[in-house]
Enzyme design. Sequence first.
Site, PDB file in Angstrom:
ATOM      1  N   GLU A  41       6.849   5.030   4.472  1.00  0.00           N
ATOM      2  CA  GLU A  41       5.966   5.480   3.392  1.00  0.00           C
ATOM      3  C   GLU A  41       4.910   4.441   3.032  1.00  0.00           C
ATOM      4  O   GLU A  41       3.817   4.790   2.595  1.00  0.00           O
ATOM      5  CB  GLU A  41       6.792   5.796   2.139  1.00  0.00           C
ATOM      6  CG  GLU A  41       7.647   7.039   2.249  1.00  0.00           C
ATOM      7  CD  GLU A  41       6.787   8.295   2.348  1.00  0.00           C
ATOM      8  OE1 GLU A  41       5.817   8.408   1.587  1.00  0.00           O
ATOM      9  OE2 GLU A  41       7.106   9.138   3.198  1.00  0.00           O
ATOM     10  N   LYS A  63       4.476   2.608  -2.892  1.00  0.00           N
ATOM     11  CA  LYS A  63       5.017   3.922  -2.593  1.00  0.00           C
ATOM     12  C   LYS A  63       6.530   3.824  -2.458  1.00  0.00           C
ATOM     13  O   LYS A  63       7.059   2.866  -1.897  1.00  0.00           O
ATOM     14  CB  LYS A  63       4.413   4.488  -1.316  1.00  0.00           C
ATOM     15  CG  LYS A  63       2.922   4.750  -1.407  1.00  0.00           C
ATOM     16  CD  LYS A  63       2.446   5.685  -0.325  1.00  0.00           C
ATOM     17  CE  LYS A  63       2.949   7.078  -0.580  1.00  0.00           C
ATOM     18  NZ  LYS A  63       2.425   8.043   0.407  1.00  0.00           N
ATOM     19  N   GLU A  96      -4.490  16.390   6.144  1.00  0.00           N
ATOM     20  CA  GLU A  96      -3.710  15.161   6.195  1.00  0.00           C
ATOM     21  C   GLU A  96      -2.813  15.171   7.431  1.00  0.00           C
ATOM     22  O   GLU A  96      -2.108  16.147   7.706  1.00  0.00           O
ATOM     23  CB  GLU A  96      -2.853  15.018   4.941  1.00  0.00           C
ATOM     24  CG  GLU A  96      -2.324  13.616   4.744  1.00  0.00           C
ATOM     25  CD  GLU A  96      -1.606  13.477   3.411  1.00  0.00           C
ATOM     26  OE1 GLU A  96      -0.439  13.072   3.421  1.00  0.00           O
ATOM     27  OE2 GLU A  96      -2.224  13.784   2.375  1.00  0.00           O
ATOM     28  N   GLU A 145       0.206   1.052   1.495  1.00  0.00           N
ATOM     29  CA  GLU A 145       0.316   1.115   0.035  1.00  0.00           C
ATOM     30  C   GLU A 145       1.679   0.581  -0.402  1.00  0.00           C
ATOM     31  O   GLU A 145       2.703   1.212  -0.176  1.00  0.00           O
ATOM     32  CB  GLU A 145       0.119   2.554  -0.434  1.00  0.00           C
ATOM     33  CG  GLU A 145      -1.253   3.096  -0.081  1.00  0.00           C
ATOM     34  CD  GLU A 145      -1.326   4.603  -0.219  1.00  0.00           C
ATOM     35  OE1 GLU A 145      -1.275   5.094  -1.360  1.00  0.00           O
ATOM     36  OE2 GLU A 145      -1.414   5.290   0.817  1.00  0.00           O
TER      37      GLU A 145
END
Length: 479
Positions: free
Chosen positions: A331, A325, A267, A322
């Site tokens: 984030e 989050k 990641e 997203e």
Amino acid sequence: MLCLSRSMGIFACCSLLLLFSTAAEAGIVGVNYGRVANNLPSATEVVELLKSNGISHVKLYDADPSVLRALAGTGVKVVVTIPNEILASTAARPGFALAWVQRNVVAYYPSTQIQAIAVGNEVFVYPRNLTTFLVPAMQNVYAALSRLRLDGVIKISSPIALTALQNSYPSSAGSFRPELVVSVLQPMLEFLRQTGSYLMVNAYPFFAYEANADVISLDYALFRPNPGVVDSGNGLRYYSLLDAQIDAVFAAMSAIKYEDIKIAISETGWPSKGDADETGAGEANAAAYNGNLIRRVLSGNAGTPLRPQADIDVYLFALFNENQKSGPTSERNYGLFYPDEGKVYDVEFTLGGSNGGGLRWEDVRGKGSSTTLPPPSSSGTVRTSSTGESWCVANAMVGKARLQAAMDYACGEGGADCRPIQRGAACYEPDTVEAHASYAFNSYYQRKGRAMGTCDFEGAAYVVSQPPRIGNCALPSGA
């Protein structure tokens, strides 16, 4: 299912990892598919998105049945994950591990081509102390695979965060936290060695840059041309912060006699938007980081100064922005795509196209959303200066031998004007391969009319949008 914040490097357990592959000798670039959102496409629609982008590998951070069913028959290779929440049961009960493998692997294999299992995720920084369960869980899962005669085709690993390191600077002094070495890291690395697997590492130069922007160069963090940083311990010169982070892990493994274990960067990424105090978060910087990293890996340059021949696969975070989050604005803005499947910025996953995949070199040093950025191009072209000019410079990360070979071509049959870099000529100084290659590559690029693909040289060159200088010599912007 619990999905955690990335603030300490923890990524959501409910996510997928997608892999993009190119020529056999190059590495693999992956994209994590996080699902901490209420507006994402269905699994079937996501599979169509993967196929339309030529994605051949996927990693789930769970074993979601709808996703596994949607991937059946596609030929896409899959990694499934045992969530942290069931790690204790997996470690304590071999029967539980066997049942999990039968339910989440055997039930879909081989129609869904599952090739690996990630046991837990960043276990060392999980709020509950699960460290003692990790290796027993990995052993039980492996025993289940062996019983089912799948141990030869399915690997087992577990991602760790850089917080597992006690020291990371300089890279040569990398070491693991003492309390983890004997209790879990040595047994885990021995397990990986015995089973022929690899260590997954999550690394984020963005966090290091954000916290130390006064001393870390943005160019160094974004894989852009820079003078490099010399490691005081071994004399190696680093041109990227990610390399330095990964070599700290290699050094830490070497210190406990596991230098033979391979690493995959499971990641990494850069947010396209952030709060005012999130220095460096922004669309252009995200495009530069991800685009330059993609280009580097796909052109066969994934090795590090300490491990130049290492075959390191890299997985970007994330496929989508997203919206559910928690934490700072960043984030919710790591995605390459919006939930409607439109691109957040233009980065390609192949070496084809303008400048090898839409790489951009804007020098954006502002803070988060307070930075005013030009809108991304939809054409994939390199953004040029205000006068419409662009230049081609050498990528020092490929090493002197590859730069020299590419320069020989440019100055020879390529037809570049290399007279100014001959001994005694105006641009001879500085007398380095990188400086001379930049001049030669730029001459070739300008003579070809800055056409698509003419600043490539198999990853040895990059396009920049601000006029570069090499010593006292300015690179020309025309043939």
